[in-house]
Structures are given as structure tokens and as C-alpha cells.
Scaffold this motif. Structure first.
Motif, PDB file in Angstrom:
ATOM      1  N   HIS A  40      44.655  41.404  37.811  1.00  0.00           N
ATOM      2  CA  HIS A  40      44.702  40.497  38.962  1.00  0.00           C
ATOM      3  C   HIS A  40      46.056  39.802  39.075  1.00  0.00           C
ATOM      4  O   HIS A  40      46.601  39.661  40.183  1.00  0.00           O
ATOM      5  CB  HIS A  40      43.583  39.462  38.867  1.00  0.00           C
ATOM      6  CG  HIS A  40      42.244  39.999  39.276  1.00  0.00           C
ATOM      7  ND1 HIS A  40      41.880  40.176  40.592  1.00  0.00           N
ATOM      8  CD2 HIS A  40      41.186  40.411  38.545  1.00  0.00           C
ATOM      9  CE1 HIS A  40      40.649  40.662  40.648  1.00  0.00           C
ATOM     10  NE2 HIS A  40      40.207  40.820  39.420  1.00  0.00           N
ATOM     11  N   GLU A  41      46.609  39.368  37.938  1.00  0.00           N
ATOM     12  CA  GLU A  41      47.905  38.722  37.973  1.00  0.00           C
ATOM     13  C   GLU A  41      48.999  39.697  38.415  1.00  0.00           C
ATOM     14  O   GLU A  41      49.901  39.336  39.180  1.00  0.00           O
ATOM     15  CB  GLU A  41      48.239  38.162  36.585  1.00  0.00           C
ATOM     16  CG  GLU A  41      49.619  37.523  36.468  1.00  0.00           C
ATOM     17  CD  GLU A  41      49.818  36.348  37.421  1.00  0.00           C
ATOM     18  OE1 GLU A  41      50.988  36.046  37.726  1.00  0.00           O
ATOM     19  OE2 GLU A  41      48.809  35.748  37.873  1.00  0.00           O
ATOM     20  N   GLY A  52      52.427  47.127  47.228  1.00  0.00           N
ATOM     21  CA  GLY A  52      50.997  47.369  47.324  1.00  0.00           C
ATOM     22  C   GLY A  52      50.277  47.084  46.021  1.00  0.00           C
ATOM     23  O   GLY A  52      50.878  47.058  44.943  1.00  0.00           O
ATOM     24  N   GLN A  53      48.975  46.868  46.117  1.00  0.00           N
ATOM     25  CA  GLN A  53      48.167  46.627  44.937  1.00  0.00           C
ATOM     26  C   GLN A  53      47.858  47.944  44.227  1.00  0.00           C
ATOM     27  O   GLN A  53      47.908  49.018  44.832  1.00  0.00           O
ATOM     28  CB  GLN A  53      46.879  45.913  45.321  1.00  0.00           C
ATOM     29  CG  GLN A  53      47.095  44.509  45.865  1.00  0.00           C
ATOM     30  CD  GLN A  53      45.789  43.787  46.116  1.00  0.00           C
ATOM     31  OE1 GLN A  53      44.858  44.356  46.675  1.00  0.00           O
ATOM     32  NE2 GLN A  53      45.710  42.535  45.719  1.00  0.00           N
ATOM     33  N   VAL A  54      47.527  47.846  42.940  1.00  0.00           N
ATOM     34  CA  VAL A  54      47.201  49.037  42.157  1.00  0.00           C
ATOM     35  C   VAL A  54      45.755  48.937  41.690  1.00  0.00           C
ATOM     36  O   VAL A  54      45.179  47.846  41.583  1.00  0.00           O
ATOM     37  CB  VAL A  54      48.137  49.194  40.939  1.00  0.00           C
ATOM     38  CG1 VAL A  54      49.585  49.294  41.381  1.00  0.00           C
ATOM     39  CG2 VAL A  54      47.962  48.033  39.953  1.00  0.00           C
ATOM     40  N   SER A  55      45.149  50.085  41.398  1.00  0.00           N
ATOM     41  CA  SER A  55      43.777  50.106  40.893  1.00  0.00           C
ATOM     42  C   SER A  55      43.740  49.636  39.446  1.00  0.00           C
ATOM     43  O   SER A  55      44.766  49.596  38.757  1.00  0.00           O
ATOM     44  CB  SER A  55      43.210  51.519  40.989  1.00  0.00           C
ATOM     45  OG  SER A  55      43.900  52.388  40.097  1.00  0.00           O
ATOM     46  N   ARG A  58      44.926  52.395  37.096  1.00  0.00           N
ATOM     47  CA  ARG A  58      46.376  52.571  37.093  1.00  0.00           C
ATOM     48  C   ARG A  58      47.052  51.454  36.302  1.00  0.00           C
ATOM     49  O   ARG A  58      48.040  51.686  35.593  1.00  0.00           O
ATOM     50  CB  ARG A  58      46.902  52.596  38.518  1.00  0.00           C
ATOM     51  CG  ARG A  58      48.409  52.857  38.611  1.00  0.00           C
ATOM     52  CD  ARG A  58      48.873  52.971  40.042  1.00  0.00           C
ATOM     53  NE  ARG A  58      50.317  53.101  40.114  1.00  0.00           N
ATOM     54  CZ  ARG A  58      51.028  53.107  41.248  1.00  0.00           C
ATOM     55  NH1 ARG A  58      50.386  53.011  42.417  1.00  0.00           N
ATOM     56  NH2 ARG A  58      52.332  53.217  41.224  1.00  0.00           N
ATOM     57  N   TYR A  59      46.512  50.245  36.401  1.00  0.00           N
ATOM     58  CA  TYR A  59      47.092  49.133  35.640  1.00  0.00           C
ATOM     59  C   TYR A  59      46.945  49.370  34.138  1.00  0.00           C
ATOM     60  O   TYR A  59      47.871  49.096  33.367  1.00  0.00           O
ATOM     61  CB  TYR A  59      46.426  47.808  36.030  1.00  0.00           C
ATOM     62  CG  TYR A  59      46.870  46.660  35.157  1.00  0.00           C
ATOM     63  CD1 TYR A  59      48.146  46.125  35.280  1.00  0.00           C
ATOM     64  CD2 TYR A  59      46.021  46.132  34.176  1.00  0.00           C
ATOM     65  CE1 TYR A  59      48.580  45.088  34.455  1.00  0.00           C
ATOM     66  CE2 TYR A  59      46.440  45.106  33.349  1.00  0.00           C
ATOM     67  CZ  TYR A  59      47.716  44.587  33.490  1.00  0.00           C
ATOM     68  OH  TYR A  59      48.131  43.577  32.668  1.00  0.00           O
ATOM     69  N   LEU A  60      45.776  49.895  33.721  1.00  0.00           N
ATOM     70  CA  LEU A  60      45.560  50.137  32.295  1.00  0.00           C
ATOM     71  C   LEU A  60      46.547  51.155  31.733  1.00  0.00           C
ATOM     72  O   LEU A  60      46.854  51.133  30.537  1.00  0.00           O
ATOM     73  CB  LEU A  60      44.130  50.623  32.052  1.00  0.00           C
ATOM     74  CG  LEU A  60      43.009  49.604  32.263  1.00  0.00           C
ATOM     75  CD1 LEU A  60      41.659  50.242  31.966  1.00  0.00           C
ATOM     76  CD2 LEU A  60      43.214  48.370  31.398  1.00  0.00           C
ATOM     77  N   SER A  61      47.030  52.058  32.572  1.00  0.00           N
ATOM     78  CA  SER A  61      47.992  53.070  32.118  1.00  0.00           C
ATOM     79  C   SER A  61      49.439  52.661  32.387  1.00  0.00           C
ATOM     80  O   SER A  61      50.354  53.456  32.163  1.00  0.00           O
ATOM     81  CB  SER A  61      47.696  54.414  32.795  1.00  0.00           C
ATOM     82  OG  SER A  61      47.848  54.311  34.210  1.00  0.00           O
ATOM     83  N   SER A  62      49.641  51.430  32.836  1.00  0.00           N
ATOM     84  CA  SER A  62      50.990  50.976  33.184  1.00  0.00           C
ATOM     85  C   SER A  62      51.740  50.462  31.964  1.00  0.00           C
ATOM     86  O   SER A  62      51.137  50.078  30.951  1.00  0.00           O
ATOM     87  CB  SER A  62      50.917  49.868  34.240  1.00  0.00           C
ATOM     88  OG  SER A  62      50.363  48.684  33.676  1.00  0.00           O
TER      89      SER A  62
END
Length: 233
Positions: A40-41, A52-55, A58-62
Motif C-alpha cells: 500500500h505504501e 500506475g499502481q502495481v498488484s 508484482r510487489y512481492l517480486s519487486s
């Protein structure tokens, strides 16, 4: 003459492994909470910067999530690594976190139940001698060192990638990995974690001289003298 069987210890799997299971559960809950809040942050920052926002996946793999996790892991394992190594030789009078004052050093083979001094319940590698006993004698330190170095490497690579993303967004040239690990961003992330771990361990060693927690092996018995060293409750 019939031999007596050893009395079975009360409780089952959960009771006998409750400490490790408790910390495993709260670790997973904390990691999940960190991932959700961090996602969220991250998306809030993306919106503020016009991206744009990410899923969640996708964030977990960032690299952003990887660097946040790994920089905490490496500092925790460095704490344990240094504590294990330091308490071999260094002492703190009155602390249950220290060995007794006359036991500084690696101790004798008899004290450590190595080789011919091993008993029937000793692990095989403590009895066989040679490189296997030497490796087993330092196995805890070696594993902690490996996890620390591995997580620190992951932190450096993920932090480098995240830092270069910022540089590219600012239309600046990316930097090499070597330049990043010698730079301020990497060491700021690293040292802000290290100093807190060192403070926590040092505080525990000193506070446990004078303070007690009834029933905890991290504390001396409530009525034990402040000067007693290496005694657990």
C-alpha cells in the motif's frame, strides 16, 4: 532381570516444539503484515509520483520488497553471529548471557564431550574426530555466517537495483554494483539496522545482571546474587 524403560516425557509434538512454532507463526504474520503495508505504501508513492499502481504479487517480486526484507535479516543474523563468537572468549560478570568466569575460551574436549569423551547420546560427528568434528564444533557459527552473508548480498543487489530505478526516473545514469556498495545509501541502510541490534544485545547482557524474569532461561533465578555469572533460571 527386566530393565526399566525410561519414563516418557509428557506432551506431544506441539508442546515439545512450542517455542519454535510460536516464533514461526508470528514471523509469518509479521512478514505478511509487512508485505501488505509495504504494498500500500509503495502504491501511494507511485500515485504521488504519477505512476500506475502495481498488484500485490508484482510487489512481492519487486526489488523494493526484497531490500526491505533482506536488510533486516542480515542484521539479525549478524547479531547472532557476533554474539555466538564473542561469548566464546568475552565475559560479563553477573550476566546469565555470559559463560562462567573460569570458562573463557574453547574449553577442553572433556567439557565439550568430544571424541573419547563423548557419551552414547552425543551426535556422531562429535565422536568421530578429524574434519567432521572440527566442522560440527563450529557448525552453528558457520551457518549463521552463511545466512548473514547471503542476505547481505541479496540486500546489496536488491538495493542497487532499487537505487538505479530512482536514478533512471530522474534521468540520471545508473551506477555499478561496486559503486553502490561503497556508497552512502547502502551503508545508511546497513548501519541503521546494525546499531539497533548491537544495542539490544548489549542491553540484554547488562540488564540481566540486575533484573529477573521468573521461569525464563534468559534470566537468573529470582533469588540469585547479582554477581552470579552463567547461571540460568
Amino acid at each position: 532381570m527386566t530393565g526399566r524403560s525410561k519414563p516418557s516425557q509428557p506432551g506431544g509434538f506441539l508442546r515439545h516444539n512450542s517455542l519454535s512454532l510460536f516464533f514461526l507463526v508470528i514471523f509469518l504474520l509479521a512478514l505478511g503484515g509487512q508485505a501488505f503495508a509495504g504494498w500500500h505504501e509503495f502504491n501511494n508513492q507511485q500515485l504521488a509520483e504519477g505512476f500506475g499502481q502495481v498488484s500485490f504479487g508484482r510487489y512481492l517480486s519487486s526489488v523494493d520488497f526484497a531490500v526491505d526484507v533482506s536488510e533486516n535479516w542480515q542484521s539479525e543474523y549478524l547479531q547472532f553471529l557476533l554474539f555466538i563468537l564473542a561469548t566464546v572468549w568475552l565475559l560479563q560478570r553477573g550476566s546469565p548471557e555470559s559463560k562462567e568466569l573460569h570458562k573463557a575460551g574453547l574449553e577442553s574436549a572433556e567439557d565439550q564431550k568430544i571424541g573419547r569423551h563423548a557419551d552414547d547420546s552425543s551426535p556422531t560427528w562429535a565422536r568421530v574426530g578429524g574434519w567432521r568434528t572440527a566442522a560440527f564444533s563450529n557448525s552453528l557459527l558457520l551457518v549463521m555466517l552463511s545466512i548473514f552473508l547471503g542476505s547481505w548480498l541479496v540486500q546489496s543487489i536488491a538495493g542497487w537495483a532499487a537505487y538505479n530505478e530512482v536514478l533512471l526516473e530522474q534521468m540520471r545514469d545508473p551506477m555499478s554494483w561496486t559503486s553502490y556498495v561503497l556508497g552512502a545509501d547502502f551503508w545508511s541502510r546497513t548501519l541503521q539496522n546494525w546499531q539497533s541490534e548491537f544495542l539490544a544485545v548489549g542491553s540484554m547482557a547488562v540488564l540481566s545482571i540486575y533484573l529477573r524474569q521468573r521461569g525464563s532461561p534468559e534470566s537468573k533465578p529470582v533469588g540469585q546474587s547479582h554477581a552470579s555469572t552463567g547461571v540460568e533460571g
